[in-house]
Structure formats: C-alpha cells, structure tokens
Design a protein around this motif. Structure first.
Motif, mmCIF file in Angstrom:
data_model
loop_
_atom_site.group_PDB
_atom_site.id
_atom_site.type_symbol
_atom_site.label_atom_id
_atom_site.label_comp_id
_atom_site.label_asym_id
_atom_site.label_seq_id
_atom_site.Cartn_x
_atom_site.Cartn_y
_atom_site.Cartn_z
ATOM 1 N N TYR A 222 24.927 37.555 37.449
ATOM 2 C CA TYR A 222 25.331 38.566 36.463
ATOM 3 C C TYR A 222 24.870 39.952 36.908
ATOM 4 N N VAL A 223 23.622 40.056 37.356
ATOM 5 C CA VAL A 223 23.100 41.341 37.807
ATOM 6 C C VAL A 223 23.838 41.830 39.045
ATOM 7 N N LEU A 224 24.191 40.903 39.938
ATOM 8 C CA LEU A 224 24.929 41.283 41.148
ATOM 9 C C LEU A 224 26.359 41.710 40.843
ATOM 10 N N GLY A 225 26.856 41.335 39.659
ATOM 11 C CA GLY A 225 28.208 41.721 39.290
ATOM 12 C C GLY A 225 29.281 40.858 39.904
ATOM 13 N N THR A 226 28.956 39.584 40.226
ATOM 14 C CA THR A 226 29.927 38.709 40.885
ATOM 15 C C THR A 226 30.685 37.817 39.908
ATOM 16 N N LEU A 227 30.387 37.897 38.597
ATOM 17 C CA LEU A 227 31.104 37.097 37.616
ATOM 18 C C LEU A 227 32.425 37.769 37.260
ATOM 19 N N ASP A 228 33.475 36.961 37.035
ATOM 20 C CA ASP A 228 34.723 37.555 36.581
ATOM 21 C C ASP A 228 34.631 37.835 35.080
ATOM 22 N N SER A 229 35.696 38.374 34.486
ATOM 23 C CA SER A 229 35.621 38.832 33.098
ATOM 24 C C SER A 229 35.300 37.700 32.127
ATOM 25 N N ARG A 230 35.892 36.520 32.356
ATOM 26 C CA ARG A 230 35.629 35.396 31.447
ATOM 27 C C ARG A 230 34.210 34.872 31.631
ATOM 28 N N GLN A 231 33.769 34.748 32.884
ATOM 29 C CA GLN A 231 32.404 34.302 33.139
ATOM 30 C C GLN A 231 31.399 35.266 32.510
ATOM 31 N N ARG A 232 31.669 36.559 32.676
ATOM 32 C CA ARG A 232 30.761 37.567 32.130
ATOM 33 C C ARG A 232 30.733 37.504 30.608
ATOM 34 N N ALA A 233 31.882 37.276 29.980
ATOM 35 C CA ALA A 233 31.937 37.198 28.521
ATOM 36 C C ALA A 233 31.114 36.024 28.010
ATOM 37 N N ASN A 234 31.226 34.870 28.668
ATOM 38 C CA ASN A 234 30.418 33.716 28.280
ATOM 39 C C ASN A 234 28.929 33.999 28.445
ATOM 40 N N PHE A 235 28.585 34.611 29.585
ATOM 41 C CA PHE A 235 27.173 34.887 29.850
ATOM 42 C C PHE A 235 26.626 35.895 28.840
ATOM 43 N N TYR B 204 25.503 31.240 50.671
ATOM 44 C CA TYR B 204 25.032 30.303 51.688
ATOM 45 C C TYR B 204 24.250 29.166 51.047
ATOM 46 N N LEU B 205 23.375 29.511 50.088
ATOM 47 C CA LEU B 205 22.546 28.487 49.450
ATOM 48 C C LEU B 205 23.331 27.621 48.484
ATOM 49 N N ARG B 206 24.320 28.224 47.802
ATOM 50 C CA ARG B 206 25.099 27.477 46.812
ATOM 51 C C ARG B 206 26.416 28.187 46.593
ATOM 52 N N PRO B 207 27.542 27.510 46.692
ATOM 53 C CA PRO B 207 28.826 28.164 46.408
ATOM 54 C C PRO B 207 28.834 28.700 44.986
ATOM 55 N N ALA B 208 29.424 29.862 44.796
ATOM 56 C CA ALA B 208 29.449 30.479 43.476
ATOM 57 C C ALA B 208 30.216 29.601 42.502
ATOM 58 N N PRO B 209 29.561 29.122 41.414
ATOM 59 C CA PRO B 209 30.239 28.230 40.474
ATOM 60 C C PRO B 209 31.037 29.000 39.449
ATOM 61 N N GLY B 210 31.902 28.288 38.753
ATOM 62 C CA GLY B 210 32.630 28.912 37.658
ATOM 63 C C GLY B 210 31.897 28.682 36.363
ATOM 64 N N MET B 211 32.018 29.604 35.439
ATOM 65 C CA MET B 211 31.505 29.384 34.099
ATOM 66 C C MET B 211 32.609 28.696 33.295
ATOM 67 N N ILE B 212 32.353 28.505 32.015
ATOM 68 C CA ILE B 212 33.342 27.837 31.190
ATOM 69 C C ILE B 212 34.488 28.793 30.895
ATOM 70 N N PRO B 213 35.730 28.438 31.196
ATOM 71 C CA PRO B 213 36.836 29.329 30.869
ATOM 72 C C PRO B 213 37.144 29.265 29.383
ATOM 73 N N GLY B 214 37.883 30.242 28.867
ATOM 74 C CA GLY B 214 38.250 30.218 27.466
ATOM 75 C C GLY B 214 38.658 31.583 26.983
ATOM 76 N N ASP B 215 39.123 31.659 25.740
ATOM 77 C CA ASP B 215 39.580 32.902 25.149
ATOM 78 C C ASP B 215 38.664 33.391 24.031
ATOM 79 N N ALA B 216 37.875 32.493 23.458
ATOM 80 C CA ALA B 216 36.946 32.856 22.397
ATOM 81 C C ALA B 216 35.718 31.958 22.499
#
Length: 236
Positions: free
Chosen positions: A20-33, A111-123
């Motif tokens: 999150y701090v690095l800014g690598t989450l997409d809009s849906r991932q960021r919203a969940n976080f 390198y240590l871990r592939p970037a995972p996805g967060m839970i997708p969704g609209d709300a």
C-alpha cells in the motif's frame, strides 16, 4: 491468478501495508485495504512504520543523475520548450533517487513473493466486534458474488460467524464466514436487488450453521455495503 493476501496472518497484513505504501495496489485493492485501514489502529501503525522505513532509505540514497541527452528528448516528445524545461531539471533530478528506491524495493517484493490480488468487488463491509477489532472484510460485486476475507475473527471453540441479510425484517442466511483465508459466496438471485440498501449482520453460531436457519447467537456487527472509492462503475 495470484492468491489474495491472508489478512488473518499478521505477517501478511504487514506485507500488504508495504504494498500500500509503495503504491502498487490497483484501485479495487486499495479500496479494500483502506476500508480495513479506517477501522484498524494496528494496521495504521504498520503503514506508518513502512512509510518511516522507506523515508530513511530515501534519505540515505545518493541522487543518480540521468544522461544529459534524456531530458531534452523527453521535452521534445512532450512538446515542451527547451528553456523552461531545463529550469525544471533540478526538480526532476531530485526525484530520481526516490523513483530508483521504489523500483528497487518493489523488485525485492516481486522476487520474494509475486504480488497477490486483494478481494475484488464493487462495495465493501468491514465486520467489527465490540472492541472495534476487524473480523472480516465482506466484498460484493454487481453480479451477486460475495467474497469474504478473514482478518482477526475471534470465535469460541466450535462456533463460527454466519452472515445474514435482512429481507422484510426477517434474516436470511447467506452462509458461514471463514475463520482464516477467504471464502466466496453467491447471493441468491432473488435477493440481489436488495444488496444496495439491505442491512447485513453477522452472528455467532454453531460451526455447521444456525439451527432451523434462524440466528440464535449474539450479533457481532451489522451494517450495509459501502461502494468502493475510485470505481466510477459502482452502482450498488
């Protein structure tokens, strides 16, 4: 498809805070976080630590100037005049170190871990207990799919959380919530039109579900789905 963060694992929550701090989450991932961040002091402290760590590295990193030919080429590509652009070179060169650090740290994460996805969704609906500790993140899509991520559910032995939707004042079970990891549920078609305004609730029930399909245990939390920020397509 990458596995989602297991937010019930403290180490995984910390890694998610770093992304999150690095800014690598997409809009849906960021919203969940950010939905979880808004109600979790512990997560806010983790985010603050990540920001502090990265700033320390940034302060210690020597600037690396780009080739002299790069900036004029960028200026020509963007249609900028040469003189004002050169006056701005000092600013851009000052940012070079920060961009270099971000690339190095992100490369280490990948390198240590592939970037995972967060839970997708609209709300989203974050379930809190009486002490305001987040137990689950419940995310809903317009198609009626519910995705649940366990965070810190505290259940008595042999008990579990059960999700309910209120229809005409009566609770309808949507399924049992996981004690860790994630679970996917399907909203019954006849209930999907209620998703936008219906109240949701989570009660403590036997692990196999409430007897006779009616809640018997205490209600942990209740609320409604909140549209995720930054998604113009949300219509829930």
């Amino acid at each position: 498809m990458h596995e989602p963060w297991d937010l019930s694992d403290p180490q995984e929550r910390d890694l998610a805070a770093g992304e999150y701090v690095l800014g690598t989450l997409d809009s849906r991932q960021r919203a969940n976080f950010e939905a979880l961040l808004a109600v979790s002091p512990d997560l806010r402290r983790q985010v603050a630590r990540w920001r502090e760590h990265l700033q320390v590295f940034n302060d210690q990193l020597d600037p690396v100037p780009p080739p002299e030919t790069l900036w004029p080429r960028i200026a020509r590509t963007l249609g900028l005049s040469d003189t004002p652009w050169r006056r701005r070179l000092g600013v851009w060169r000052g940012l070079t170190a920060a961009f270099a650090l971000m690339a190095l740290v992100l490369a280490g994460f990948l390198y240590l871990r592939p970037a995972p996805g967060m839970i997708p969704g609209d709300a989203v609906f974050v379930v809190l207990d009486d002490d305001q500790v987040p137990g689950w993140i419940i995310s809903a899509s317009e198609s009626g799919e519910l995705m649940v991520q366990a965070v810190q559910p505290a259940m008595p032995s042999g008990m579990a959380g059960e999700l309910w939707l209120m229809k005409d004042g009566e609770p309808v079970s949507l399924g049992m919530l996981p004690d860790r990891g994630e679970a996917r549920m399907e909203m019954p078609r006849e209930l999907r039109s209620l998703m936008r305004h219906a109240d949701l609730a989570v009660s403590i029930e036997p692990a196999g579900g409430a007897p006779q399909g009616k809640p018997t245990g205490p209600v942990i939390d209740h609320g409604r789905l909140i549209p995720m920020r930054g998604d113009d397509k949300v219509r829930l």
